[in-house]
Write a protein that holds these residues in place. Sequence first.
Motif, PDB file in Angstrom:
ATOM      1  N   GLN A   1      45.092  27.964  35.357  1.00 36.10           N
ATOM      2  CA  GLN A   1      46.173  28.870  35.610  1.00 36.10           C
ATOM      3  C   GLN A   1      45.403  30.103  36.306  1.00 36.10           C
ATOM      4  N   ALA A   2      44.061  30.364  35.641  1.00 32.43           N
ATOM      5  CA  ALA A   2      43.247  31.676  35.903  1.00 32.43           C
ATOM      6  C   ALA A   2      42.900  31.405  37.339  1.00 32.43           C
ATOM      7  N   LYS A   3      42.244  30.336  37.874  1.00 31.70           N
ATOM      8  CA  LYS A   3      41.892  30.144  39.114  1.00 31.70           C
ATOM      9  C   LYS A   3      43.165  30.188  40.343  1.00 31.70           C
ATOM     10  N   GLU A   4      44.222  29.709  39.685  1.00 30.81           N
ATOM     11  CA  GLU A   4      45.477  29.739  40.744  1.00 30.81           C
ATOM     12  C   GLU A   4      45.883  31.297  40.815  1.00 30.81           C
ATOM     13  N   ALA A   5      45.955  32.045  39.755  1.00 33.51           N
ATOM     14  CA  ALA A   5      46.083  33.738  39.976  1.00 33.51           C
ATOM     15  C   ALA A   5      45.099  34.294  40.591  1.00 33.51           C
ATOM     16  N   GLU A   6      43.913  33.852  40.589  1.00 34.76           N
ATOM     17  CA  GLU A   6      42.855  34.363  41.412  1.00 34.76           C
ATOM     18  C   GLU A   6      43.094  34.487  42.917  1.00 34.76           C
ATOM     19  N   LYS A   7      43.642  33.248  43.223  1.00 35.27           N
ATOM     20  CA  LYS A   7      43.990  32.996  44.679  1.00 35.27           C
ATOM     21  C   LYS A   7      45.087  33.856  45.153  1.00 35.27           C
ATOM     22  N   ILE A   8      46.128  34.025  44.067  1.00 33.18           N
ATOM     23  CA  ILE A   8      47.253  34.638  44.506  1.00 33.18           C
ATOM     24  C   ILE A   8      47.011  36.171  44.604  1.00 33.18           C
ATOM     25  N   PHE A   9      46.032  36.697  43.845  1.00 34.18           N
ATOM     26  CA  PHE A   9      45.599  38.232  43.888  1.00 34.18           C
ATOM     27  C   PHE A   9      44.770  38.495  44.997  1.00 34.18           C
ATOM     28  N   ILE A  10      43.872  37.613  45.327  1.00 32.90           N
ATOM     29  CA  ILE A  10      43.100  37.794  46.377  1.00 32.90           C
ATOM     30  C   ILE A  10      43.927  37.850  47.819  1.00 32.90           C
ATOM     31  N   ASP A  11      44.740  36.810  47.841  1.00 37.67           N
ATOM     32  CA  ASP A  11      45.813  36.885  49.141  1.00 37.67           C
ATOM     33  C   ASP A  11      46.529  38.233  49.217  1.00 37.67           C
ATOM     34  N   ALA A  12      47.092  38.480  47.947  1.00 38.22           N
ATOM     35  CA  ALA A  12      47.842  39.654  48.048  1.00 38.22           C
ATOM     36  C   ALA A  12      47.296  41.032  48.138  1.00 38.22           C
ATOM     37  N   GLU A  13      46.125  41.276  47.221  1.00 41.52           N
ATOM     38  CA  GLU A  13      45.370  42.413  47.161  1.00 41.52           C
ATOM     39  C   GLU A  13      44.062  42.683  47.910  1.00 41.52           C
ATOM     40  N   GLU A  14      43.603  41.485  48.560  1.00 33.83           N
ATOM     41  CA  GLU A  14      42.477  41.426  49.380  1.00 33.83           C
ATOM     42  C   GLU A  14      41.348  42.107  48.787  1.00 33.83           C
ATOM     43  N   ILE A  15      40.965  41.979  47.471  1.00 31.64           N
ATOM     44  CA  ILE A  15      39.751  42.167  47.126  1.00 31.64           C
ATOM     45  C   ILE A  15      39.655  40.951  45.986  1.00 31.64           C
ATOM     46  N   ASP A  16      38.194  40.623  45.628  1.00 35.23           N
ATOM     47  CA  ASP A  16      37.885  39.644  44.851  1.00 35.23           C
ATOM     48  C   ASP A  16      38.011  40.108  43.253  1.00 35.23           C
ATOM     49  N   PRO A  17      38.511  39.636  42.459  1.00 34.89           N
ATOM     50  CA  PRO A  17      38.637  40.080  40.877  1.00 34.89           C
ATOM     51  C   PRO A  17      37.584  39.309  40.245  1.00 34.89           C
ATOM     52  N   ASP A  18      36.855  39.870  39.148  1.00 38.64           N
ATOM     53  CA  ASP A  18      36.115  39.280  37.950  1.00 38.64           C
ATOM     54  C   ASP A  18      37.003  38.056  37.729  1.00 38.64           C
ATOM     55  N   PRO A  19      36.117  36.822  37.166  1.00 41.30           N
ATOM     56  CA  PRO A  19      37.199  35.707  36.504  1.00 41.30           C
ATOM     57  C   PRO A  19      37.763  36.300  35.381  1.00 41.30           C
ATOM     58  N   ALA A  20      37.452  37.440  34.640  1.00 45.13           N
ATOM     59  CA  ALA A  20      38.441  37.753  33.241  1.00 45.13           C
ATOM     60  C   ALA A  20      39.630  38.653  34.100  1.00 45.13           C
ATOM     61  N   ALA A  21      39.249  39.248  35.174  1.00 47.25           N
ATOM     62  CA  ALA A  21      40.394  39.682  35.546  1.00 47.25           C
ATOM     63  C   ALA A  21      41.316  38.882  36.102  1.00 47.25           C
ATOM     64  N   SER A  22      41.060  37.672  36.687  1.00 45.17           N
ATOM     65  CA  SER A  22      41.937  36.521  36.944  1.00 45.17           C
ATOM     66  C   SER A  22      42.825  36.082  35.761  1.00 45.17           C
ATOM     67  N   VAL A  23      42.145  35.992  34.823  1.00 44.88           N
ATOM     68  CA  VAL A  23      42.828  35.611  33.393  1.00 44.88           C
ATOM     69  C   VAL A  23      43.881  36.491  33.373  1.00 44.88           C
ATOM     70  N   CYS A  24      43.674  37.835  33.386  1.00 45.29           N
ATOM     71  CA  CYS A  24      44.619  38.917  33.170  1.00 45.29           C
ATOM     72  C   CYS A  24      45.866  38.762  34.201  1.00 45.29           C
ATOM     73  N   VAL A  25      45.423  38.469  35.481  1.00 49.68           N
ATOM     74  CA  VAL A  25      46.471  38.252  36.399  1.00 49.68           C
ATOM     75  C   VAL A  25      47.504  37.286  36.025  1.00 49.68           C
ATOM     76  N   ALA A  26      46.495  36.043  35.579  1.00 49.05           N
ATOM     77  CA  ALA A  26      47.655  35.028  35.118  1.00 49.05           C
ATOM     78  C   ALA A  26      48.528  35.194  34.097  1.00 49.05           C
TER      79      ALA A  26
END
Length: 424
Positions: free
Chosen positions: A334-359
């Motif tokens: 879930q975190a890795k999927e959310a990370e992709k969604i976040f990068i596509d949308a906001e165009e910046i790379d989140p820390d893995p912990a932040a990807s957990v938060c997005v998920a």
Amino acid sequence: MTEKYTLKCPDCSEEIPDRYTNVCPTGCTGLIRAYYWKKQLDIQPLPGIFRFSDWLPVEGHLPSDAGPITYKSEALAQELGLSNLYIGFSGYWPERGAAIESCSFKELEALPTTVRMKEKGHGILQISSAGNTGRAFCQVSALTGAPVVVVVPESSKERLWTTTPAENVCLITVEGDYTDSIEFGNAICSIPGIVAEGGARNVARRDGMGTVMLDGAVTAGRLPDYYFQAVGSGTGGIAAWEASMRLVGDGRFGTILPHLYLTQNEPFVPMMKAWQEGRREILPETDMADARRAISQVYADVLTNRHPPYSVKGGVYDALSATGGTMDGITNVQAKEAEKIFIDAEEIDPDPAASVCVASLIKAVETGTVGKDDYILLNIAGGGYKRVAEDKNRFPVEPMFSVKGGSPVEEIRSEIDTWVNGHA
Ligand SMILES: Cc1ncc(COP(=O)(O)O)c(C=O)c1O
């Protein structure tokens, strides 16, 4: 000069003079809190985080632009169908005014802590870290020249770099996990001249992290309905709660505390298990069975603290109780999927912990826990690693000592003594 704040114990209400004091002198175990005389926040004409100096336990400031920034999301908000999604971004992203070169909100802890130590304490700060906190303190040490002793797991040593050379860091790597580093770090503090930074007990650390909430509320003109953050110790959640109480007291940002929506990374989710079963206590056999294996499996290993300040008075349990909070768990997938969604949308790379938060936000939207028009503050607590690599040099911090987990401090005591005396 009258102090701008007083420290108070939430257990016994004892007022405590600040001598870089992190525990109640009467022996209570609760998290002592700073009470600022100024009840309305004025943004000060100071750089970075120090614009929130009214509610930081320091008198001075540092010449650093690193501070919290908040913006209203368009792309991710649209993707999730949210009309009031605010992103607090703690990392490096100059196009948005984000200047945390160590790329995580741990620098928001390190900046006021370093000033507090200089003003109220005496000695060399010791920090145990899974990587991000250690890097943040090294970065601030590089800025100020203040010496620090940083202890990290051997596997995290690549994460220790700064954007200007750090000359005064004693880096110790420990074969083992984050908890082994914490244990060795605690033992190192028996050496005269080394002072434990304090972790969740350090008011400068909590109020520094709390500036994410302050900036979020000032930007949106009100307190959010929900605050999302991925947690390991949960200190950021406690800090967000404390900052919201000050904002309610200010009178201009609303009267309702934001619900804390805190998330851990499966399979290491001790606070989630305890909270979901309504327990104030974490039971190691139930909530952290086979902890080492669980820790080795998570995507965001900065979220793996085996001794979080959950049960203590003023800790995570109280913060969740006071805010009608939620504790969730997110899988690596879930975190890795959310990370992709976040990068596509906001165009910046989140820390893995932040990807957990997005998920966890995605999950909350899917389950209808948050409403379309709710005001949401999403704490992207780290990111911009690719962006910082484009603009800045990254100087590795080399370990001075490497030890095995569980080793006695005696093995390196005399060398550390010499280093401390050379930096006192
Ligand atoms: C990027 C990031 N997010 C979240 C956390 C969790 O912070 P805490 O549990 O201390 O609030 C950390 C901890 O290192 C972190 O580095």
